[in-house]
Design a protein around this motif. Structure first.
Motif, short mmCIF file in Angstrom:
data_model
loop_
_atom_site.label_atom_id
_atom_site.label_comp_id
_atom_site.label_asym_id
_atom_site.label_seq_id
_atom_site.Cartn_x
_atom_site.Cartn_y
_atom_site.Cartn_z
N ALA A 1 0.82 -1.21 0.00
CA ALA A 1 0.00 0.00 0.00
C ALA A 1 0.85 1.26 0.00
CB ALA A 1 -0.95 -0.01 1.20
N LEU A 2 1.99 1.23 0.69
CA LEU A 2 2.91 2.38 0.66
C LEU A 2 3.40 2.63 -0.76
CD1 LEU A 2 5.10 1.70 3.83
CD2 LEU A 2 3.57 3.67 3.49
N ALA A 3 3.82 1.57 -1.44
CA ALA A 3 4.33 1.71 -2.81
C ALA A 3 3.26 2.23 -3.75
CB ALA A 3 4.88 0.37 -3.30
N GLU A 4 2.07 1.66 -3.65
CA GLU A 4 0.97 2.08 -4.54
C GLU A 4 0.53 3.51 -4.24
OE1 GLU A 4 -1.71 -1.09 -3.58
OE2 GLU A 4 -0.61 -2.53 -4.84
N GLY A 5 0.42 3.83 -2.95
CA GLY A 5 -0.05 5.16 -2.56
C GLY A 5 0.91 6.26 -2.93
#
Length: 160
Positions: A80-84
């Protein structure tokens, strides 16, 4: 590690692509290392230091229910960090780094446990690492691994 960052920069530049990072345990080391390469402004969009759990949601867009269910140190959070951050910084690639640098465990994870997320908007990979050493070694190993994972997805860049 600067040589590795240079290879990442060259590979991104050759493809006309960019990267952004949401960094917890590395606290900006990924972005700072890439920014040490001359011309990095052509490939580094930016990033966020999301050391505090609430900032993972506020700055990087990690859903609060995901954080509540899985915690700040998890493969789901790294993804989620990478996508966000990719989305929020309008980058081609997003890198998410979360884990435990030590010396104490966090939420049942021992020092050296790291989750690294990498997203291009179509596919998100997460790698689990158990890195040896002190805080500095774990943080540097995390960044090195992030550069290597990104190079693997980009193609090495040496032949370009």
């Amino acid at each position: 590690m600067r040589d590795l960052a240079g290879r990442v920069h060259a590979a991104l530049l050759a493809r006309g692509e960019t990267v952004a990072a949401a960094e917890s345990l590395t606290a900006g080391l990924f972005c700072a290392t890439l920014a040490s390469v001359p011309g990095a402004s052509g490939t580094l969009r930016g990033g966020a230091v999301v050391y505090a759990t609430d900032l993972k949601a506020v700055l990087a867009g990690v859903p609060e229910d995901l954080l509540a269910a899985h915690g700040p140190v998890s493969p789901q959070t790294a993804a989620a960090l990478a996508e966000g951050i990719r989305d929020r910084c309008r980058a081609t690639w997003g890198v998410g780094l979360t884990g435990v640098a030590g010396p104490d465990p966090v939420d049942g994870h021992g020092p050296g446990r790291v989750y690294l997320g990498l997203s291009d908007g179509r596919r998100t990979d997460v790698v689990e690492l158990d890195l040896p050493g002190d805080r500095r070694a774990v943080r540097e190993g995390s960044v090195r691994s992030a550069f290597e994972l990104l190079l693997g997805r980009l193609g090495d860049g040496r032949e370009r």
